[in-house]
Design a protein around this motif. Structure first.
Motif, PDB file in Angstrom:
ATOM      1  N   HIS A  62     -18.159 -21.383  -4.781  1.00  0.00           N
ATOM      2  CA  HIS A  62     -17.603 -20.604  -5.886  1.00  0.00           C
ATOM      3  C   HIS A  62     -18.511 -20.662  -7.111  1.00  0.00           C
ATOM      4  O   HIS A  62     -18.314 -21.486  -8.013  1.00  0.00           O
ATOM      5  CB  HIS A  62     -16.203 -21.128  -6.222  1.00  0.00           C
ATOM      6  N   HIS A  64     -20.743 -18.074 -10.054  1.00  0.00           N
ATOM      7  CA  HIS A  64     -21.019 -16.748 -10.622  1.00  0.00           C
ATOM      8  C   HIS A  64     -22.428 -16.782 -11.215  1.00  0.00           C
ATOM      9  O   HIS A  64     -22.609 -17.268 -12.324  1.00  0.00           O
ATOM     10  CB  HIS A  64     -20.016 -16.417 -11.734  1.00  0.00           C
ATOM     11  N   LYS A 148     -13.210 -11.289  -1.550  1.00  0.00           N
ATOM     12  CA  LYS A 148     -12.408 -11.839  -2.648  1.00  0.00           C
ATOM     13  C   LYS A 148     -11.505 -10.773  -3.248  1.00  0.00           C
ATOM     14  O   LYS A 148     -11.939  -9.650  -3.502  1.00  0.00           O
ATOM     15  CB  LYS A 148     -13.307 -12.411  -3.741  1.00  0.00           C
ATOM     16  N   HIS A 239      -9.937 -22.004  -6.857  1.00  0.00           N
ATOM     17  CA  HIS A 239      -9.591 -22.766  -8.069  1.00  0.00           C
ATOM     18  C   HIS A 239      -8.089 -23.069  -8.237  1.00  0.00           C
ATOM     19  O   HIS A 239      -7.458 -22.663  -9.205  1.00  0.00           O
ATOM     20  CB  HIS A 239     -10.137 -22.095  -9.338  1.00  0.00           C
ATOM     21  N   ASP A 312     -16.461 -22.970  -9.592  1.00  0.00           N
ATOM     22  CA  ASP A 312     -16.254 -21.775 -10.415  1.00  0.00           C
ATOM     23  C   ASP A 312     -17.254 -21.744 -11.572  1.00  0.00           C
ATOM     24  O   ASP A 312     -16.889 -21.472 -12.717  1.00  0.00           O
ATOM     25  CB  ASP A 312     -14.807 -21.720 -10.933  1.00  0.00           C
TER      26      ASP A 312
HETATM   27 ZN   LIG Z   1     -14.603 -17.644 -10.313  1.00  0.00          ZN
END
Ligand SMILES: [Zn+2]
Length: 449
Positions: A62, A64, A148, A239, A312
């Motif tokens: 996870h 970004h 997702k 998450h 995340d």
């Molecule tokens: Zn995320």
């Protein structure tokens, strides 16, 4: 004959145990032999792991890395440097780019843009939005690892399909053998509470937590579980942040629903009161809640309900992130570099074993995200992805030293004990003693189904 690389004298960690006395030989990026110390005298390169632990490469499902579209926050080079510095050898990168990675065309475009930029291997995640549901089979064929669905509003504004579309998407993903992951928060509940809190004049950090209560997460998780059961689809809850969520997932797993969950260091180690100290820096979706929720997540991790540690990793600029008015601050902060030192510190404090950590941060992510056994294990024939850790080494997390473009973390100043000292991706050393070395040789890893 000389092999390419030998990792000598380390203690090899698997979820089953810790083994001393073997060396690992690597050739052409693969582990070609594991045998007693001294078995491989001839090698082009040696890594001496005396006194250190040799782990299967850590996987963060996870992150970004923001490319394409938001390179001012992060790009694949800086994001993957942060990963390598944090002992991570493979990441799964999220699709809330510009354009959304939700069509084969956008996927191919992203693949080209990030080619030759990553220091670690990566899988790519596709976003499922209303109009692109029928693209799912083609995206799977093109090499997407996971799908997702953003059930709640998030950065980049990826729209959720309606419930009919979501059920259809789950059915299509089930046919691919891949997994669908959800950001589980109920927008209607959050919109109502946000308007109410704003109406009362609240702008303090804790208003963010109140606007996104556990029931908003639990409702979405419950709905996703129902759809996954109906579609017989592999489901992942990204998450996870609440006690209620842990309970729903446990009950569904007991009924045989194929649902997995991930939580991250901030949910385990912080609580919402920490926002009084760091303010909007800790703003995250879903929010970090009270200690009671953190403890439930720990319990879930240790009893096997929560199977994955992910971060995340969500970089932003200080201008976007640091605000007096909590509603104006953007959610998210970088985490791929700090996760491992934070969790190894917990190992040193006796909260979990190194074997359990390897299961949660390498083997389980590989198994659940169709990367196993190429990734997630140390055995002959697999990719030589290795993270070597020094459990005695101490350090301090310093936001200024992060490799990410975003130098913002709620863990700034935290003392850690237990650090990654080598990151090896397919036999290439990409991090040594915290320094990035070598070239960006990371590759797109297609799922094994
Ligand atoms: Zn995320």
């Amino acid at each position: 004959m000389a092999v390419d690389l030998v990792i000598r004298n380390g203690k090899i960690v698997t979820p089953q145990g810790i083994y001393e006395g073997d060396d690992i030989a690597v050739e052409k990026g693969k582990i070609v032999a594991i045998d007693k110390r001294g078995s491989f005298p001839e090698t082009k390169e040696t890594v001496d792991a005396t006194g250190k632990y040799v782990l299967p490469g850590i996987i963060d499902v996870h992150v970004h890395f923001r490319e394409p579209g938001y390179e001012y926050k992060e790009d694949f080079e800086t994001g993957s440097m942060a990963a390598a510095a944090g002992g991570v050898t493979t990441v799964c990168d999220m699709p809330n780019n510009q354009p959304f990675c939700s069509t084969v065309e956008a996927f191919q475009q992203k693949k080209e843009i990030i080619r030759n930029k990553a220091y670690v291997d990566y899988g790519l995640v596709a976003a499922v939005v209303g109009e692109t549901i029928e693209e799912i089979p083609k995206l799977a064929e093109a090499g997407i690892n996971v799908f997702k669905i953003f059930m709640g509003a998030t950065v980049g504004g990826v729209p959720a399909p309606d419930d009919g579309g979501m059920l259809r998407a789950f059915q299509l993903v089930a046919e691919t053998g891949l997994r669908v992951g959800v950001h589980a928060e109920n927008n209607a509940i959050m919109d109502y509470l946000t308007a109410k809190l704003k109406g009362e004049g609240r702008t303090d950090p804790l208003a963010h937590v109140e606007a996104r209560p556990p029931v908003a997460e639990a409702e979405s998780i419950q709905r996703a579980i129902l759809f996954a059961a109906e579609a017989v689809c592999n489901l992942h809850i990204y998450h996870l942040s609440s006690k209620e969520g842990v309970e729903l997932i446990k009950a569904a797993q007991e009924k045989g629903v194929k649902v997995s969950a991930e939580t991250g260091p901030h949910y385990l180690l912080l609580d919402c009161d920490y926002m009084k100290k760091v303010g909007s820096i800790l703003k995250m979706n879903p929010p970090v809640r009270s200690r009671q929720h953190g403890e439930a997540l720990w319990k879930g991790l240790l009893d096997g309900t929560v199977e994955v540690i992910g971060t995340d990793h969500s970089p932003h600029t200080p201008e976007e992130k640091i605000k007096e008015n909590i509603w104006e601050a953007i959610p998210g902060f970088p985490g791929v570099e700090t996760s491992m030192p934070l969790m190894l510190t917990q190992v040193n404090e006796g909260r979990l074993s190194l074997m359990t950590y390897v299961k949660l941060a390498s083997e389980n992510p590989a198994r659940l995200f169709n990367l196993y056994p190429r990734k997630g294990t140390i055995r002959v024939g697999t990719d030589a992805d290795i993270t070597i850790v020094d459990m005695e080494k101490v350090g301090v997390i310093d936001s200024e030293n992060l490799h990410s473009k975003s130098k913002i973390t709620p863990f700034d100043g935290w003392r850690v004990k237990g650090l990654p000292v080598f990151t090896i991706v397919r036999g290439n050393v990409v991090m040594k003693d915290g320094e990035i070395v070598g070239k960006p040789r990371g590759e797109l890893i297609k799922p094994i189904v």
